[in-house]
Design a protein around this motif. Structure first.
Motif, short mmCIF file in Angstrom:
data_model
loop_
_atom_site.label_atom_id
_atom_site.label_comp_id
_atom_site.label_asym_id
_atom_site.label_seq_id
_atom_site.Cartn_x
_atom_site.Cartn_y
_atom_site.Cartn_z
N TYR A 1 0.83 -1.21 0.00
CA TYR A 1 0.00 0.00 0.00
C TYR A 1 0.86 1.26 0.00
CZ TYR A 1 -2.69 3.86 1.98
OH TYR A 1 -3.25 5.09 2.21
N GLU A 2 1.87 1.30 0.84
CA GLU A 2 2.72 2.48 0.93
C GLU A 2 3.40 2.77 -0.42
OE1 GLU A 2 1.58 3.89 4.00
OE2 GLU A 2 3.66 4.59 3.95
N GLN A 3 3.81 1.69 -1.11
CA GLN A 3 4.49 1.87 -2.40
C GLN A 3 3.50 2.28 -3.48
OE1 GLN A 3 6.65 -1.77 -3.06
NE2 GLN A 3 7.94 -1.50 -1.23
N VAL A 4 2.31 1.70 -3.47
CA VAL A 4 1.28 2.08 -4.44
C VAL A 4 0.84 3.52 -4.22
CG1 VAL A 4 -1.10 1.66 -5.19
CG2 VAL A 4 0.47 -0.26 -4.84
N LYS A 5 0.70 3.90 -2.96
CA LYS A 5 0.29 5.28 -2.65
C LYS A 5 1.33 6.27 -3.13
CE LYS A 5 0.14 7.19 1.51
NZ LYS A 5 -0.25 7.59 2.89
N ALA A 6 2.60 5.87 -3.07
CA ALA A 6 3.67 6.76 -3.56
C ALA A 6 3.56 6.98 -5.06
CB ALA A 6 5.03 6.15 -3.22
N ILE A 7 3.00 5.98 -5.76
CA ILE A 7 2.85 6.08 -7.21
C ILE A 7 1.65 6.93 -7.59
CG2 ILE A 7 2.35 4.76 -9.31
CD1 ILE A 7 3.93 2.45 -8.05
N MET A 8 0.50 6.70 -6.95
CA MET A 8 -0.73 7.36 -7.39
C MET A 8 -1.43 8.14 -6.27
SD MET A 8 -2.98 3.91 -7.98
CE MET A 8 -4.51 3.91 -7.06
N GLY A 9 -0.79 8.29 -5.12
CA GLY A 9 -1.43 8.95 -4.00
C GLY A 9 -1.79 10.39 -4.25
N HIS A 10 -1.01 11.09 -5.10
CA HIS A 10 -1.28 12.51 -5.35
C HIS A 10 -2.57 12.75 -6.12
CE1 HIS A 10 0.72 11.04 -8.97
NE2 HIS A 10 0.24 12.08 -9.63
N VAL A 11 -3.12 11.68 -6.73
CA VAL A 11 -4.38 11.86 -7.48
C VAL A 11 -5.55 11.13 -6.82
CG1 VAL A 11 -3.30 12.30 -9.71
CG2 VAL A 11 -3.74 9.94 -8.98
N ILE A 12 -5.33 10.57 -5.62
CA ILE A 12 -6.41 9.88 -4.90
C ILE A 12 -7.01 10.81 -3.86
CG2 ILE A 12 -6.99 7.96 -3.37
CD1 ILE A 12 -4.86 6.33 -4.62
N ASN A 13 -8.30 10.93 -3.88
CA ASN A 13 -9.00 11.71 -2.86
C ASN A 13 -8.69 11.14 -1.48
OD1 ASN A 13 -11.02 12.81 -1.09
ND2 ASN A 13 -12.25 13.33 -2.90
#
Length: 606
Positions: free
Chosen positions: A527-539
């Motif tokens: 999760y932490e790695q996925v969030k680093a990839i697309m977290g800036h566009v997730i509400n």
């Protein structure tokens, strides 16, 4: 050895139950920790053993007292030898003691006198007097504070006797009523209710007179009537001892036939014993209580008023139940038209009804206080609870024939997080069943096909005719409260009846235990790695949902249960597919396209 007040209650509770009780059940009943219950049981065990009985405790079964009916009765009589307040009375109990002290004292009492009587500090006495004042106010009795004199109480004599009667009745109800009544027919015991030494001595003498008159075999009155008359006699004797009559000093004047009945015989014997004159108003008080002149009720009209008020207050159509109407009418007729009104009745259901059905209890209290009597000694907890039991019978019949609420759960894919929502809801509430799951994309289609009563979704849904409740990925207490309120509205029952589903909860706990620590850690890493990839566009609102989804996806991959159905993907988000897939591979997880698409779906709500 002496038992504390709570330990006495625990022994009584064990004696009243024919089945073993676990320490958890005892802890919940007495609102203390399991450890406290275990400490209490360790003190109770030698006390029970000293009476040639055994307190048995077995793992996975519970605790119980091994004794037959006669032995249980002897144990309960032994409990009566204990003063109720031997061990550190709480503020409410001390307040009761102070009120009784005022009620038995002619004149003022100083703070120092109260300290000496109660064995507490001045600060504690001053604090307790605030509790005393609040309790007295309910009866329109005033606490008078006078510099250099101290404290006393003032008010109508009927009101003062009412508050004293409630205190004595609540003390008697602390024990099993049958055991108290047993005192009238067995060898005299030293009874110490712990209210005051003066009252204990008075009641000891009254009990002896009852026994001498052989009342139990010579009257049609039940035990509750006899006990109530005895309680009022004790209060009358105590008040007359300080020259406080109920009203006038007119001599008693009744029919000759009435002189052969129990109330008068007992009244005459006790008053002669204390060398008091036989007064008309005192006899009326003993026979009918502080509301001897309460006007007769039109029971039919009263029944309808109670039914309509409770129905409106609770939102449940009790007034439509004709059987409840008949039962309630019969109960009120018996209670309000009997010769000896408002007798003390021990009711073991008071605590449970007040705790589990507070709205029902409060509604009955409000209407009976208005329509019958504002005197708390008349409309007391026991009186209200007996009425409430009739309503609960009606409610149970209604619930049993009412259907379960069918629910559809909605998340991004119709799987994964919805399972967690389902588990939490079903573990928290009874009366629900799964209609199905749906993704956000096909939600409207599935709702139309399944025809549920309610939709629970982690995303907002528009243009849906079925009620929708939006919740967090793991429903919070506030979410559960909203769901509970909506289900109660749909079922047309009080929220109190929607109890936790213990079977579902146990199954859920067992399922959760199968998830290993390694999978949880690995899932959080992904999760932490996925969030680093697309977290800036997730509400940010859906980040917790994404975390749970990824944790579940790791679990599915590990147990070879990945999603198989591929849905269309927004082309704007294709660039995230390969980086996310690589994250899973770097953590030893081969993720398929369906799982990847399910994760990308969270970007559609950002």
């Amino acid at each position: 050895m002496q038992l504390s007040k709570r330990q006495i209650k625990i022994v009584n509770h064990l004696l009243d139950n024919d089945r073993p009780l676990t320490t958890s059940q005892l802890a919940q009943h007495f609102k203390v920790s399991v450890r406290t219950i275990k400490y209490d049981l360790s003190d109770i065990k030698p006390w029970i053993n000293a009476r040639q009985n055994v307190l048995i405790s077995k793992r996975n079964k519970g605790v119980w007292i091994q004794a037959n009916g006669q032995e249980k009765s002897l144990i309960k009589r032994s409990l009566l030898k204990h003063k109720k307040f031997d061990y550190f009375p709480d503020p409410k109990q001390r307040a009761q003691q102070i009120i009784v002290l005022f009620g038995l004292t002619d004149g003022y009492m100083t703070t120092q006198q109260l300290e000496n009587k109660l064995y507490v500090s001045k600060t504690t006495v001053v604090s307790d007097l605030n509790t005393v004042e609040r309790q007295l106010n309910r009866y329109h009795v005033k606490l008078i504070r006078k510099n250099y004199y101290g404290y006393t109480i003032t008010g109508l004599e009927a009101n003062i006797r009412s508050v004293l009667e409630e205190i004595v009745q609540s003390t008697v109800n602390h024990y099993d009523l049958a055991t108290i009544i047993d005192l009238f027919s067995v060898k005299p015991l030293e009874v110490k209710f712990g209210i005051s030494d003066e009252l204990d001595a008075i009641y000891q003498r009254i009990f002896k007179i009852v026994k001498q008159l052989k009342i139990l075999t010579a009257t049609s009155l039940d035990y509750n009537d006899i006990l109530t008359i005895a309680i009022r006699l004790g209060i009358a004797v105590a008040r007359l001892s300080i020259n406080r009559p109920i009203n006038s000093y007119c001599p008693v004047s009744i029919k000759e036939s009435e002189k052969n009945q129990l109330p008068y015989q007992l009244f005459q014997q006790v008053f002669n014993c204390y060398d008091f004159s036989l007064l008309q108003d005192e006899y009326a008080y003993i026979a009918n209580g502080p509301n001897a002149n309460l006007k007769d009720q039109n029971i039919v009209v009263l029944t309808e008023k109670i039914l309509n008020f409770v129905s409106t207050s609770t939102g449940h159509p009790y007034q439509k139940d004709n059987q409840l109407r008949t039962n309630l009418f019969s109960h009120l007729m018996m209670k309000l038209t009997s010769q000896y009104k408002f007798t003390n009745e021990y009711n073991p259901f008071v605590a449970d009804v007040k705790q589990k059905y507070p709205r029902l209890f409060h509604a009955i209290y409000q209407v009976t206080k208005k329509e019958i009597s504002a005197n708390p000694a008349v409309v007391n907890d026991s009186f209200i609870t007996f009425i409430a039991l009739h309503f609960l019978v009606s409610l149970e019949k209604y619930v049993n024939r009412n259907h379960n609420i069918r629910i559809v759960y909605i998340c991004s894919t119709g799987l994964g997080v919805t399972n967690l929502i389902q588990q939490k809801v079903e573990a928290s509430l009874s009366g629900v069943e799964i209609a199905g799951f749906a993704s956000f994309v096909n939600a409207k289609k599935e709702i139309k096909r399944l025809q549920p009563d309610l939709v629970i979704s982690i995303f907002p849904l528009k243009e849906v005719t079925v009620p929708v409740i939006e919740v967090n990925p793991v429903p919070s207490n506030q979410d559960i409260s909203k769901i509970k309120q909506k289900i109660a509205d749909l079922k047309e029952i009080p929220e109190e009846l929607l109890t936790p589903n213990n079977q579902t909860l146990a199954t859920t706990n067992k399922r959760e235990e199968t998830v290993s620590r390694d999978l949880i850690i690995k899932g959080f890493t992904v999760y932490e790695q996925v969030k680093a990839i697309m977290g800036h566009v997730i509400n940010s609102k859906y980040q917790d949902a994404l975390l749970l989804h990824i944790l579940m996806s790791v679990h599915r991959i590990y147990y070879d249960q990945q999603y198989q159905q591929v849905t269309d993907i927004n082309h704007a988000f294709i660039k995230f597919i390969e980086p996310i897939k690589q994250v899973y591979l770097n953590n030893g997880l081969e993720i398929n396209d369906s799982e990847l698409v399910a994760i990308i779906e969270y970007l559609n709500f950002s």
